[in-house]
Motif scaffolding. Structure first.
Motif, short mmCIF file in Angstrom:
data_model
loop_
_atom_site.label_atom_id
_atom_site.label_comp_id
_atom_site.label_asym_id
_atom_site.label_seq_id
_atom_site.Cartn_x
_atom_site.Cartn_y
_atom_site.Cartn_z
N ALA A 185 0.78 -1.45 -0.16
CA ALA A 185 0.03 0.12 -0.30
C ALA A 185 0.60 1.68 -0.28
CB ALA A 185 -1.07 -0.02 1.00
N ARG A 186 2.29 1.06 0.47
CA ARG A 186 2.95 2.17 0.54
C ARG A 186 3.63 2.53 -0.58
NH1 ARG A 186 4.04 0.61 5.80
NH2 ARG A 186 2.65 1.81 7.97
N ALA A 188 -7.76 -1.12 -1.09
CA ALA A 188 -6.77 -0.98 0.26
C ALA A 188 -5.72 -0.31 0.09
CB ALA A 188 -7.18 -1.79 1.37
N ALA A 245 -5.93 2.81 -2.37
CA ALA A 245 -6.23 3.70 -1.51
C ALA A 245 -4.70 4.23 -0.07
CB ALA A 245 -7.29 3.44 -0.66
N ASN A 246 -3.90 3.47 -1.03
CA ASN A 246 -2.65 3.62 0.37
C ASN A 246 -2.95 3.80 1.46
OD1 ASN A 246 -2.21 5.94 -2.84
ND2 ASN A 246 -0.88 4.03 -2.77
N ASP A 247 -3.50 2.99 2.00
CA ASP A 247 -3.83 2.66 3.06
C ASP A 247 -3.61 1.55 3.57
OD1 ASP A 247 -5.68 2.38 5.63
OD2 ASP A 247 -7.18 2.95 4.50
N THR A 257 -2.77 1.12 6.56
CA THR A 257 -3.68 -0.37 7.71
C THR A 257 -4.96 -1.40 7.24
OG1 THR A 257 -2.64 1.42 9.12
CG2 THR A 257 -4.93 0.25 9.89
N ALA A 258 -5.90 -0.88 6.33
CA ALA A 258 -6.72 -1.34 5.56
C ALA A 258 -5.92 -2.51 4.42
CB ALA A 258 -7.05 -0.24 4.98
#
Length: 214
Positions: free
Chosen positions: A92-93, A178, A181-183, A185-186
């Motif tokens: 995500a990152r 997720a 969305a670059n989330d 944690t999700a």
């Protein structure tokens, strides 16, 4: 064209992963050499390597495909959930737009495989491998490769459970959303939950609580 001798390890590992060689099956050098069209020396070296990795076990003087008991399966899923969750969070990152696009395409294409657990299992491995690579952490990828080799010792896939295919695709969709969305944690939580649900499904399948797709 005959495979290169250096491919002997990969050929045997793939055969285990695809369920051609199942837990308890006896592996014989001469049979494998004939099957894969290589000499017995690289086969012997490949078998020794697989035994060192605990993918093969000794049964007297014979080598057989190893099997996992209930506790070992549970331990493997715990490790897999943690590492896969970490990979999704890192993806995500760090995933590039192109890597995210590939993941999205995989989800959409895999919908056509629902009801075909053998094909879904192969596609599932590709999907998870793509997330590992999208984490951009070579050491994590190496550890996940080891975990997934051990997953090959599972006699069945949780995707063989009736209804699991549709649910798994929905879970993959949520994981990719997720990551898109670059989330972190999700993404981490969605993938951990996905692995946990797969393990619960496997336990139910093995106990007969859910029906397998024939």
């Amino acid at each position: 064209m005959k495979p290169a001798p250096s491919d002997a390890y990969s050929l045997i590992l793939e055969a285990i992963d695809m369920g051609i060689f199942k837990p308890g099956d006896r592996l014989v050098e001469s049979d494998l050499a004939e099957r894969f069209g290589v000499s017995r020396t690289p086969i012997r070296e490949a078998l020794q390597r697989l035994e060192t990795q605990s993918l093969l076990a000794r049964d007297g003087r014979s080598l057989i495909v190893a099997s996992l008991d209930h506790n070992q399966r549970a331990e493997l899923y715990v490790v897999r959930a943690e590492l896969e969750g970490l990979a999704a969070g890192l993806a995500a990152r760090h995933a590039t737009p192109e890597e995210v696009a590939v993941l999205r395409d995989m989800v959409e294409q895999d919908r056509a495989l629902i009801g075909r657990p053998d094909l879904m299992a192969r596609a599932n491995r590709r999907f998870h491998k793509q997330i590992h690579l999208a984490s951009h952490n070579r050491f994590l990828v190496q550890q996940l490769d080891l975990v997934h080799r051990s997953m090959a010792l599972m006699a069945t896939t949780s995707l063989a459970a009736e209804g699991r295919g549709e649910v798994a695709i929905a879970e993959h969709d949520a994981i990719v959303a997720a990551i898109e969305a670059n989330d972190a944690t999700a993404a981490h939580d969605a993938l951990k939950a996905h692995i946990s649900k797969a393990f619960v499904t496997r336990l139910k399948l093995e106990s007969g609580e859910v029906t397998a797709i024939l």
